[in-house]
Design an enzyme around this catalytic site. Structure first.
Site, PDB file in Angstrom:
ATOM      1  N   GLY A  37       0.807  -1.231   0.000  1.00 16.26           N
ATOM      2  CA  GLY A  37       0.000   0.000   0.000  1.00 16.26           C
ATOM      3  C   GLY A  37       0.833   1.271   0.000  1.00 16.26           C
ATOM      4  N   GLN A  95      -8.110  20.584  15.267  1.00 13.57           N
ATOM      5  CA  GLN A  95      -7.386  20.441  16.541  1.00 13.57           C
ATOM      6  C   GLN A  95      -6.382  21.598  16.631  1.00 13.57           C
ATOM      7  OE1 GLN A  95      -6.114  16.291  17.407  1.00 13.57           O
ATOM      8  NE2 GLN A  95      -7.062  15.807  15.454  1.00 13.57           N
ATOM      9  N   LYS A 194     -23.793  27.423  21.156  1.00 10.89           N
ATOM     10  CA  LYS A 194     -23.748  25.950  21.232  1.00 10.89           C
ATOM     11  C   LYS A 194     -22.513  25.487  22.008  1.00 10.89           C
ATOM     12  CE  LYS A 194     -20.863  23.965  17.757  1.00 10.89           C
ATOM     13  NZ  LYS A 194     -20.414  23.987  16.380  1.00 10.89           N
ATOM     14  N   ARG A 196     -20.072  21.654  22.731  1.00 12.26           N
ATOM     15  CA  ARG A 196     -19.878  20.259  22.335  1.00 12.26           C
ATOM     16  C   ARG A 196     -19.564  19.420  23.562  1.00 12.26           C
ATOM     17  NH1 ARG A 196     -19.778  19.177  17.118  1.00 12.26           N
ATOM     18  NH2 ARG A 196     -19.209  20.766  15.583  1.00 12.26           N
ATOM     19  N   ASP A 224     -19.414  17.522   8.850  1.00 12.35           N
ATOM     20  CA  ASP A 224     -18.795  16.207   9.066  1.00 12.35           C
ATOM     21  C   ASP A 224     -19.947  15.214   9.273  1.00 12.35           C
ATOM     22  OD1 ASP A 224     -17.368  14.019   9.849  1.00 12.35           O
ATOM     23  OD2 ASP A 224     -16.194  14.999  11.389  1.00 12.35           O
TER      24      ASP A 224
HETATM   25  C1  R5P Z   1     -17.154  23.439  14.008  1.00 16.19           C
HETATM   26  O1  R5P Z   1     -16.534  24.192  14.693  1.00 16.19           O
HETATM   27  C2  R5P Z   1     -17.191  23.478  12.516  1.00 16.19           C
HETATM   28  O2  R5P Z   1     -17.243  24.793  12.044  1.00 16.19           O
HETATM   29  C3  R5P Z   1     -18.352  22.648  11.987  1.00 16.19           C
HETATM   30  O3  R5P Z   1     -19.558  23.204  12.473  1.00 16.19           O
HETATM   31  C4  R5P Z   1     -18.243  21.219  12.430  1.00 16.19           C
HETATM   32  O4  R5P Z   1     -16.975  20.689  12.119  1.00 16.19           O
HETATM   33  C5  R5P Z   1     -19.315  20.360  11.805  1.00 16.19           C
HETATM   34  O5  R5P Z   1     -19.220  19.069  12.310  1.00 16.19           O
HETATM   35  P1  R5P Z   1     -20.479  18.117  12.350  1.00 16.19           P
HETATM   36  O6  R5P Z   1     -21.085  18.084  10.988  1.00 16.19           O
HETATM   37  O7  R5P Z   1     -19.923  16.764  12.772  1.00 16.19           O
HETATM   38  O8  R5P Z   1     -21.412  18.663  13.384  1.00 16.19           O
END
Ligand code: R5P
Length: 305
Positions: A37, A95, A194, A196, A224
């Site tokens: 690979g 990160q 918001k 996390r 994501d």
């Molecule tokens: C966060 O700070 C970014 O700007 C995006 O909102 C985030 O990476 C989106 O991730 P997900 O679709 O997993 O909520």
């Protein structure tokens, strides 16, 4: 100064468009893998004394990143005059927290590795971390996909722009939302409060700004899992938003992201082609827009300097 455009495997489609915008064909190279690979690349054109622009986004897997590093190293050894890493989607940029102990700052590490491989500059689109952009401002040229997205609204009637609110899904995207709002007349700004509880999980505490009876345009850099976008869309819907649109630069669409978006109250999601959108991920709600003209124009400028 002569310039040559090359591409890593993941960005070939976009790179062809960029090359076409510049009136060229994509530079020729060979790409192979050893039996285990391991990646092997070789330029099949003479790039000595030319500016080599290597186009490669690097969402996971990390092979995409390694391939970029190998192409930079090979270009330097082939005596390119200038090597520019064109990274439409710069992975590992989330990160970036210096305040935490025992974690890497992968955004900084990735920039350092690209430069160590031999790149003279990095050109990217809507890089996630403002901190890193400020720290590397002489190396990284970060452009916004804003103009490309806004062009798509030109076909919308005057009526569309009445009672419009531009919404940042968190304070980190507020500047981005503000720069969109500046170009859209008479438009309100709102921001979501918001947090996390864990990576990719979202909890919404409230909205600062008015969305009731308005069309809402959510601005974000990355999708994501889709959890942020869908949670934000559900919240504004509950608060009385009439129609919901979103402009998001990079579509990773991991897991069930597309399903979630399809079931959400979002009318249209505009996404750019910094990451290729596979056939299975196509949706009637998604409109793909190309950043090729924007990148081509910036490449021209870098080449001239
Ligand atoms: C966060 O700070 C970014 O700007 C995006 O909102 C985030 O990476 C989106 O991730 P997900 O679709 O997993 O909520």
């Amino acid at each position: 100064m002569k310039l040559k455009i090359f591409s890593g495997q993941i960005s070939i489609k976009l790179a062809r468009k960029i090359a076409a915008e510049l009136g060229q064909k994509l530079g020729k190279k060979e790409y192979r893998k050893f039996s285990d690979g391991e990646i092997w690349v070789r330029y099949k054109e003479d790039i000595r004394g030319k500016d080599a622009f290597i186009i490669q986004s690097f969402p996971p897997p990390a092979e995409n990143f390694l391939e970029l590093l190998l192409m930079i190293d090979a270009a330097k050894r082939a005596r390119a005059k200038k090597v520019v890493a064109v990274v439409p989607y710069f992975g590992y940029a989330r990160q970036d927290k210096q305040e935490q102990d025992g974690v890497p700052i992968s955004a900084e590490l990735a920039v350092n590795l690209i430069m160590a491989a031999g790149a003279d500059r990095i050109l990217t689109t809507d890089f996630h971390s403002g901190k890193i952009i400020r720290a590397f401002n002489s190396i990284i040229k970060n452009i916004s996909a804003k103009d490309i997205f806004l062009k798509n609204l030109k076909s919308y009637s005057e009526n569309f722009f009445k009672n419009l609110a531009v919404l940042a899904p968190d304070s980190g995207r507020l500047k981005m939302a503000e720069s969109y709002a500046q170009q859209l007349k008479n438009c309100q700004i709102a921001v979501i409060d918001k947090y996390r509880p864990a990576a990719n999980r979202v909890k919404i505490k409230g909205i600062d700004g008015k969305v009731k009876n308005r069309k809402v345009l959510i601005i974000d850099d990355i999708i994501d899992t889709g959890n942020t976008l869908v949670a934000v869309a559900n919240t504004v819907k509950k608060e009385g938003a009439k129609e919901i649109y979103a402009f998001v630069t990079h579509g990773l669409f991991s897991g069930k992201a597309i399903n979630k978006i399809n079931k959400s109250p979002i009318s249209k999601l505009f996404i750019s082609d910094t990451i290729p959108l596979s056939y299975e991920k196509r949706s009637i709600k998604i409109k793909l827009v190309s950043v090729a003209p924007l990148l081509a124009q910036t490449i021209k400028g870098i080449n001239r300097n």
